[in-house]
Design a protein around this motif. Structure first.
Motif, PDB file in Angstrom:
ATOM      1  N   ILE A 133      17.978  47.579  41.093  1.00 18.92           N
ATOM      2  CA  ILE A 133      18.041  46.382  41.387  1.00 18.92           C
ATOM      3  C   ILE A 133      19.619  45.952  41.491  1.00 18.92           C
ATOM      4  O   ILE A 133      20.303  46.506  40.552  1.00 18.92           O
ATOM      5  N   PHE A 134      20.164  45.238  42.198  1.00 19.59           N
ATOM      6  CA  PHE A 134      21.539  44.982  42.329  1.00 19.59           C
ATOM      7  C   PHE A 134      22.143  43.733  41.791  1.00 19.59           C
ATOM      8  O   PHE A 134      21.670  42.767  42.300  1.00 19.59           O
ATOM      9  N   ASP A 135      23.008  43.898  41.009  1.00 16.17           N
ATOM     10  CA  ASP A 135      23.642  42.516  40.307  1.00 16.17           C
ATOM     11  C   ASP A 135      24.693  42.120  40.839  1.00 16.17           C
ATOM     12  O   ASP A 135      24.937  40.658  40.654  1.00 16.17           O
ATOM     13  N   ARG A 136      25.460  42.611  41.634  1.00 21.62           N
ATOM     14  CA  ARG A 136      26.566  41.836  42.282  1.00 21.62           C
ATOM     15  C   ARG A 136      27.376  43.195  43.242  1.00 21.62           C
ATOM     16  O   ARG A 136      27.022  44.066  43.297  1.00 21.62           O
ATOM     17  N   LYS A 137      28.360  42.262  43.904  1.00 22.59           N
ATOM     18  CA  LYS A 137      29.221  42.977  44.832  1.00 22.59           C
ATOM     19  C   LYS A 137      30.550  42.972  44.068  1.00 22.59           C
ATOM     20  O   LYS A 137      31.195  41.827  43.752  1.00 22.59           O
ATOM     21  N   GLU A 138      31.244  44.254  43.969  1.00 16.12           N
ATOM     22  CA  GLU A 138      32.489  44.094  43.290  1.00 16.12           C
ATOM     23  C   GLU A 138      33.409  45.217  43.753  1.00 16.12           C
ATOM     24  O   GLU A 138      33.124  46.461  44.031  1.00 16.12           O
ATOM     25  N   GLY A 139      34.431  44.557  44.466  1.00 17.07           N
ATOM     26  CA  GLY A 139      35.277  45.558  45.232  1.00 17.07           C
ATOM     27  C   GLY A 139      34.511  46.017  46.347  1.00 17.07           C
ATOM     28  O   GLY A 139      34.253  45.368  47.074  1.00 17.07           O
ATOM     29  N   ASN A 140      34.699  47.357  46.575  1.00 16.60           N
ATOM     30  CA  ASN A 140      34.249  48.094  47.590  1.00 16.60           C
ATOM     31  C   ASN A 140      32.997  48.603  47.537  1.00 16.60           C
ATOM     32  O   ASN A 140      32.240  49.462  48.138  1.00 16.60           O
TER      33      ASN A 140
END
Length: 433
Positions: free
Chosen positions: A377-384
């Motif tokens: 499960i993906f929590d966020r987009k951080e930088g690249n």
């Protein structure tokens, strides 16, 4: 200097400490919003409520420094009113009133109705379960009980949170249903002690029955267990974990030490033999269970022999996740009557040795994951990178799965199958399948 506003006041809630404190802040904000108040979390506001932590020295220092910073903001006219609640306020209210009198009022951990009244809101029984979540939309904490009846010698939680009180099953199910309707897919069950759940209400351990009810909630895909006490662990939970796909094969069980001498002094109600037997049952009944634990080093009377015994045990057990803390000598606890005879330097050295050992274990375990596919499960987009987690990982405290954003698209909050391509100590890298 900012002039006092005559319009609607914005209330800002500042949260310090653990996920249980965060849950309390969410309940407070939910009540305020339902009463028509404008409320924000950790943003600028006309009225500030600081939810403090008073668990160990570092947490207490952070809480006091935060209070002092907002006192200065109030003197500059940036804050109109300042309230303090939570564990530090419960434990040291009289001292705080004397030392930091510029706070408008201090509240304890169970003073929600009074706090709401001072914020111009009513405590309505029909709003039980109402919350304004601050976590990403797809996961939320669910606190199933308050307080603790355990006699652990080093712990001040019962002084700040009181005796154990379970929340009824039907109330928790109703709260889970509301969260699911709002988009929550993962519930993280928290309490001072999950395994004690139900003894006060139902006269027996009811964690298993609670899980059987929560897995029926539509929209919830993962249910994760945090803070289980080892003594009296309800073993039917293991069978539910093994057989029910929604219950993550994961447990956070703070074991604290392995020397029977130290465990006895800590008043943990267990021994080295019983602890090892419980871990064997975990791995026997749920072979792919990820076990997270926390340890305390530098407890009064911990000799170098005790520490080496602990270190060798960590090496043998190969925990999936592990945190280690230096003992904090807390007044009014049973252990406060003992001599705090391990120096700060030795405590920190022992913490470092345990965490270096665990870092190597984690690296070795992560190498075994390379080439395998995991549902994440993906929590966020951080930088690249898109940042996600496997079933074996809880947010903020465990490993992460990184997927390069360039050339890949992942919907935050969604489940995606990821093939692991490389691994570090605490991070996995992969690509969508």
């Amino acid at each position: 200097m900012r002039t006092k506003s005559t319009g609607k006041k914005k209330i800002s809630v500042i949260t310090l400490g653990c996920s249980k404190n965060l849950y309390d802040s969410e309940v407070l904000m939910g009540r305020l919003k339902a009463d028509g108040k404008e409320v924000v979390h950790e943003e600028r506001g006309d009225v500030v409520v600081i939810n403090t932590c008073g668990f160990i020295d570092n947490a207490k220092e952070e809480s006091v420094n935060t209070i002092l910073a907002y006192v200065e903001a109030k003197k500059r006219g940036e804050v109109e009113r300042l309230f303090v609640t939570g564990c530090l306020s419960e434990r040291y209210k009289s001292d705080l009133i004397k030392e930091i009198p510029d706070v408008d009022r201090y509240f304890g951990t169970r003073d929600l109705p009074v706090l709401l009244k001072h914020l111009g809101a009513d405590y309505k029984h029909e709003l039980i379960g109402e919350r304004l979540t601050t976590t990403p939309k797809h996961y939320a904490y669910l606190k199933i009980s308050e307080g603790c009846d355990r006699p652990c010698s080093f712990c001040a939680i019962p002084l700040m949170r009181g005796r154990h009180i379970s929340t009824p099953v039907e109330q928790l199910v109703s709260e889970a249903e509301k969260l699911a309707k709002g988009g929550v897919k993962e519930l993280i069950l928290i309490a001072q002690d999950l395994t004690y759940y139900g003894l006060d209400l139902y006269k027996k351990r009811y964690l298993g029955l609670l899980l059987k009810n929560l897995v029926k909630v539509k929209g919830i895909d993962w249910i994760r267990l945090h803070y289980a006490f080892p003594a009296g662990f309800p073993e039917e939970v293991l069978e539910i974990m093994r057989d029910e796909p929604k219950v993550c094969n994961y447990i956070d069980i703070p074991l604290q030490h392995i020397s029977s001498d130290i465990l006895r002094s800590m008043r943990r109600g267990t021994t080295q033999e019983k602890t090892n037997r419980l871990l064997e049952k975990f791995r026997e009944k749920v072979p792919d269970m990820a076990i997270r634990t926390t340890l305390i080093v530098g407890y009064p009377g911990e000799t170098e022999e005790h520490f080496q015994e602990l270190k060798n045990w960590v090496k043998d057990q190969r925990f999936d996740r592990l945190g280690c803390f230096a003992y904090s000598h807390e007044e009014n606890t049973h252990a406060y009557g003992l001599t705090d005879d391990v120096t700060p330097e030795i405590k920190e050295r022992r913490v470092g040795e345990i965490m270096a050992l665990q870092s190597q274990i984690s690296w070795e375990k992560n190498q075994e994951k390379v080439g395998k596919i995991y549902r994440c499960i993906f929590d966020r987009k951080e930088g690249n990178y898109f940042v996600g987690r496997t079933e074996s990982d809880s947010p903020d405290v465990d490993n992460t799965v990184l997927v390069e954003a360039e050339g890949n698209y992942i919907s935050v909050g969604s489940f995606t199958d990821i093939k692991i391509t490389s691994a570090e100590d605490f991070d996995l890298c992969g690509v969508p399948v």
